[in-house]
Design a protein around this motif. Sequence first.
Motif, PDB file in Angstrom:
ATOM      1  N   ALA A   1      -9.527  22.857  13.388  1.00  9.84           N
ATOM      2  CA  ALA A   1     -10.647  22.939  13.848  1.00  9.84           C
ATOM      3  C   ALA A   1     -11.891  22.218  12.930  1.00  9.84           C
ATOM      4  CB  ALA A   1     -11.574  23.737  14.056  1.00  9.84           C
ATOM      5  N   TYR A   2     -11.251  22.610  11.359  1.00 10.36           N
ATOM      6  CA  TYR A   2     -12.198  21.847  10.738  1.00 10.36           C
ATOM      7  C   TYR A   2     -11.502  20.618   9.820  1.00 10.36           C
ATOM      8  CZ  TYR A   2     -14.974  25.953  11.252  1.00 10.36           C
ATOM      9  OH  TYR A   2     -15.419  27.412  11.534  1.00 10.36           O
ATOM     10  N   TYR A   3     -10.745  20.544   8.840  1.00  8.61           N
ATOM     11  CA  TYR A   3      -9.794  20.050   7.834  1.00  8.61           C
ATOM     12  C   TYR A   3      -9.870  19.050   9.276  1.00  8.61           C
ATOM     13  CZ  TYR A   3      -7.795  18.126   3.407  1.00  8.61           C
ATOM     14  OH  TYR A   3      -7.713  17.388   2.868  1.00  8.61           O
ATOM     15  N   LYS A   4      -8.674  18.751   9.388  1.00 11.51           N
ATOM     16  CA  LYS A   4      -8.106  18.086  10.164  1.00 11.51           C
ATOM     17  C   LYS A   4      -8.739  17.261  11.184  1.00 11.51           C
ATOM     18  CE  LYS A   4      -4.033  16.210  13.580  1.00 11.51           C
ATOM     19  NZ  LYS A   4      -4.102  16.840  14.710  1.00 11.51           N
ATOM     20  N   ARG A   5     -10.161  17.847  12.004  1.00  9.00           N
ATOM     21  CA  ARG A   5     -11.778  17.307  12.482  1.00  9.00           C
ATOM     22  C   ARG A   5     -12.016  16.358  11.658  1.00  9.00           C
ATOM     23  NH1 ARG A   5     -15.025  19.675  16.292  1.00  9.00           N
ATOM     24  NH2 ARG A   5     -14.982  21.805  14.820  1.00  9.00           N
ATOM     25  N   ALA A   6     -12.373  16.984  10.263  1.00  2.48           N
ATOM     26  CA  ALA A   6     -12.711  16.187   9.289  1.00  2.48           C
ATOM     27  C   ALA A   6     -12.091  14.939   8.949  1.00  2.48           C
ATOM     28  CB  ALA A   6     -13.347  16.612   8.389  1.00  2.48           C
ATOM     29  N   LYS A   7     -11.153  15.211   8.328  1.00  4.90           N
ATOM     30  CA  LYS A   7      -9.888  13.923   7.724  1.00  4.90           C
ATOM     31  C   LYS A   7     -10.369  12.761   8.655  1.00  4.90           C
ATOM     32  CE  LYS A   7      -8.221  13.246   4.678  1.00  4.90           C
ATOM     33  NZ  LYS A   7      -8.572  12.508   3.281  1.00  4.90           N
ATOM     34  N   LEU A   8     -10.191  13.161  10.704  1.00  4.65           N
ATOM     35  CA  LEU A   8     -10.523  11.885  11.441  1.00  4.65           C
ATOM     36  C   LEU A   8     -11.898  11.279  10.967  1.00  4.65           C
ATOM     37  CD1 LEU A   8      -8.177  13.562  14.346  1.00  4.65           C
ATOM     38  CD2 LEU A   8      -7.246  12.134  13.209  1.00  4.65           C
ATOM     39  N   LEU A   9     -12.717  12.357  11.558  1.00  7.20           N
ATOM     40  CA  LEU A   9     -14.010  11.716  11.398  1.00  7.20           C
ATOM     41  C   LEU A   9     -14.215  10.579  10.393  1.00  7.20           C
ATOM     42  CD1 LEU A   9     -16.613  11.939  12.813  1.00  7.20           C
ATOM     43  CD2 LEU A   9     -17.668  13.373  10.771  1.00  7.20           C
ATOM     44  N   GLN A  10     -13.361  11.082   9.157  1.00  9.07           N
ATOM     45  CA  GLN A  10     -13.631   9.676   7.718  1.00  9.07           C
ATOM     46  C   GLN A  10     -12.611   9.033   7.906  1.00  9.07           C
ATOM     47  OE1 GLN A  10     -10.856  11.633   4.693  1.00  9.07           O
ATOM     48  NE2 GLN A  10     -11.722   9.970   3.234  1.00  9.07           N
ATOM     49  N   ASN A  11     -11.532   7.985   9.123  1.00  7.41           N
ATOM     50  CA  ASN A  11     -11.800   7.079   9.642  1.00  7.41           C
ATOM     51  C   ASN A  11     -12.928   5.919  10.482  1.00  7.41           C
ATOM     52  OD1 ASN A  11      -8.828   7.717   8.256  1.00  7.41           O
ATOM     53  ND2 ASN A  11      -7.857   8.472  10.446  1.00  7.41           N
ATOM     54  N   VAL A  12     -13.387   7.020  11.074  1.00 11.68           N
ATOM     55  CA  VAL A  12     -13.894   6.352  12.204  1.00 11.68           C
ATOM     56  C   VAL A  12     -15.301   6.084  11.040  1.00 11.68           C
ATOM     57  CG1 VAL A  12     -15.648   7.281  13.518  1.00 11.68           C
ATOM     58  CG2 VAL A  12     -13.442   8.122  14.231  1.00 11.68           C
ATOM     59  N   ILE A  13     -15.615   6.971  10.366  1.00 11.40           N
ATOM     60  CA  ILE A  13     -17.319   6.681   9.359  1.00 11.40           C
ATOM     61  C   ILE A  13     -16.317   5.310   8.781  1.00 11.40           C
ATOM     62  CG2 ILE A  13     -18.310   7.482   7.277  1.00 11.40           C
ATOM     63  CD1 ILE A  13     -18.078   9.898   8.477  1.00 11.40           C
ATOM     64  N   ALA A  14     -15.396   5.570   8.275  1.00 12.12           N
ATOM     65  CA  ALA A  14     -14.649   4.262   7.569  1.00 12.12           C
ATOM     66  C   ALA A  14     -15.203   2.632   7.920  1.00 12.12           C
ATOM     67  CB  ALA A  14     -13.140   4.424   6.617  1.00 12.12           C
ATOM     68  N   LYS A  15     -14.222   3.684   9.780  1.00 13.93           N
ATOM     69  CA  LYS A  15     -14.604   2.086  10.361  1.00 13.93           C
ATOM     70  C   LYS A  15     -15.656   1.732  10.174  1.00 13.93           C
ATOM     71  CE  LYS A  15     -11.780   0.031  14.539  1.00 13.93           C
ATOM     72  NZ  LYS A  15     -12.926  -0.435  15.146  1.00 13.93           N
ATOM     73  N   GLU A  16     -16.708   2.178  11.125  1.00 19.09           N
ATOM     74  CA  GLU A  16     -17.462   1.601  11.358  1.00 19.09           C
ATOM     75  C   GLU A  16     -18.471   0.648   9.702  1.00 19.09           C
ATOM     76  OE1 GLU A  16     -20.181   5.739  12.218  1.00 19.09           O
ATOM     77  OE2 GLU A  16     -19.532   5.455  14.078  1.00 19.09           O
ATOM     78  N   PHE A  17     -17.743   1.166   8.881  1.00 20.93           N
ATOM     79  CA  PHE A  17     -18.417   0.747   7.738  1.00 20.93           C
ATOM     80  C   PHE A  17     -17.808  -1.035   7.435  1.00 20.93           C
ATOM     81  CE2 PHE A  17     -20.301   3.906   5.599  1.00 20.93           C
ATOM     82  CZ  PHE A  17     -20.821   3.834   5.044  1.00 20.93           C
ATOM     83  N   THR A  18     -16.508  -0.572   7.884  1.00 16.01           N
ATOM     84  CA  THR A  18     -15.304  -2.209   8.107  1.00 16.01           C
ATOM     85  C   THR A  18     -16.129  -2.904   8.831  1.00 16.01           C
ATOM     86  OG1 THR A  18     -13.730  -1.063   7.712  1.00 16.01           O
ATOM     87  CG2 THR A  18     -13.277  -3.041   8.170  1.00 16.01           C
ATOM     88  N   ASP A  19     -16.736  -1.969  10.325  1.00 21.47           N
ATOM     89  CA  ASP A  19     -17.483  -3.342  11.180  1.00 21.47           C
ATOM     90  C   ASP A  19     -18.362  -3.665  10.768  1.00 21.47           C
ATOM     91  OD1 ASP A  19     -14.546  -2.907  12.618  1.00 21.47           O
ATOM     92  OD2 ASP A  19     -16.202  -1.011  13.817  1.00 21.47           O
ATOM     93  N   ALA A  20     -18.680  -2.904  10.467  1.00 21.37           N
ATOM     94  CA  ALA A  20     -20.083  -3.075  10.148  1.00 21.37           C
ATOM     95  C   ALA A  20     -21.078  -4.624   9.269  1.00 21.37           C
ATOM     96  CB  ALA A  20     -21.476  -2.602   8.775  1.00 21.37           C
TER      97      ALA A  20
END
Lengths: 482, 89
Positions: free
Chosen positions: A370-389
């Motif tokens: 519920a917490y750590y895994k979800r946060a780590k997945l979100l980390q991938n999403v945030i990193a990808k948004e930067f790459t796309d930007a």
Amino acid sequence: MKKLYEHSATELAAMLRAKEVSAVEITKATLGRMEEVESKVDAFLTVTAEQALQQAQQVDETIAAGKPLAPLAGIPVAIKDNICTKGVRSTCASRMLENFVPHYNATVMEKLAAQGAVLPGKLNMDEFAMGGSCENSYFKPTKNPWDTTRVPGGSSGGSAASVASCEVPLALGSDTGGSIRCPASFCGIVGLKPTYGAVSRYGLVAFASSLDQIGPFGRTVDDVALLYRAICGRDPKDATSREAALGEIEAKVKGLRLGVPKEYFGDGISAEVKTAVYGAIETLKGLGADVVEISLPSTDYALAAYYIISSAEASSNLARYDGVKYGFSGRRDGTLNDLYLSTRSEGFGAEVKRRIMLGTHVLSSGYYDAYYKRAKLLQNVIAKEFTDAFASCDLIVTPVNPTTAFKLGEKVSDPVQMYATDICTVTVNIAGLPGLSLPCGMGEGGLPIGMQLIGPKFSEARLLSVAKSYETAVGGFAVKEM
Amino acid sequence: MEIDVKHIAKLAKLDIPEAELGKMEKELSSIVAMVEKLPELTSKESLLDPQNTMQLRPDEVKPSFPREEMLKNVPETAAGCLMVPKVVE
């Protein structure tokens, strides 16, 4: 005429080579300035005057012998107290490590020593680098040189305050969620959080290992480049470190595409900060940059992800403080469990305990997904948004802090309000990117405002080039007279 | 959500005084509330950064730090060893 302590490291290095000044004179000027303003600023936890003068003496002997000098030879560099310095106590501003004297140097210290840099002392911080105001130090709060009733920012508050008050030309800090950029911004100086892996963390007391990074502070962009160049690169002792190098910095903006993410200019950001950062963007436009509006939609979730990941890692990293191997040790007249409990309960301060508790909670049985895994997945999403930007822009400009420096004591009672000050900086650590904080104006009460430049991984040269163009265009950054 | 502060403190080897339990629970709840705003992600992507594979050093026998240097920071030693309270009766 400028006083010796007011000169930048780059100027001092040139004066040393022109034999206008000796290394001992530079170190004496630093120590004298520390004596003059330290009682107002409280940036240092340990002063190593004798050792500093010896190091300076050696540099003068090298000069007298006509041998070549390394770029940082004879330049005082003060060090955040979570970086291990051989034979000099390294406390992390915690009771837990109050008497801890490392038997080895951090890799960055070995690199500075090899260049002949001078260590004048160790700097105050939030305990174990947890905090954004430097008020969580076990020993004392550091004050903002621009207004000593206000915080210098944190966690590297001592690093920023010592450079801003001209006690030292250069300092090292560390940044896990903004701990270099936030105090640099509050204190009106330049601070660089390098790409994850660009600087070895061997000998840096671990807080959140997947986010921590060591980086430089200076009053000019050239000085920050000088210190970054000395510390970056692969180190076999830090498995996450990578090859990194920095060439000469040239001011260059023309044709550059600046991304401006609308999520970083929301309601939480004060009007004066927005005005100053937009003003700086106009200046860069005037120098030939193109402005592109971009979007980083997951920014709203970054703070929560950051506090899960960093607290989880902190709770694991800080498990080593058990009162057995080093550091504070509690009662020994009971069981081993009593020793652990008393050591940790008496050795850690309130904020550190809060983070350990939060980290333990999010990693505890039944909550990991519920917490750590979800946060780590979100980390991938945030990193990808930067790459796309970065497909549509070369670098991103944002505020560093939502406001200028706040009053001492103003936010200590509300952790969530304190955590919210990291809103613009944590995404950079989550995505492993380099971020640079540089002054871009003054707010009400003459308090500095910083802007943040964010680039793709290992684009430090680009960030520093743009920063230098801006610095040149505005005629340099103001230094507080004290 | 209920947070069992006593249980977490036990796991973390921290002694939270009875009088502070309520405050700690309130503080943790406010942080957890922030965390609960996170969106559900069903992605099965790897949690490791493929661009930052760690480079491990070779496993070689090399000189380490001298024992007496290491022991200087140890709170209690005897015969060159760390001392802890008796664990086994």
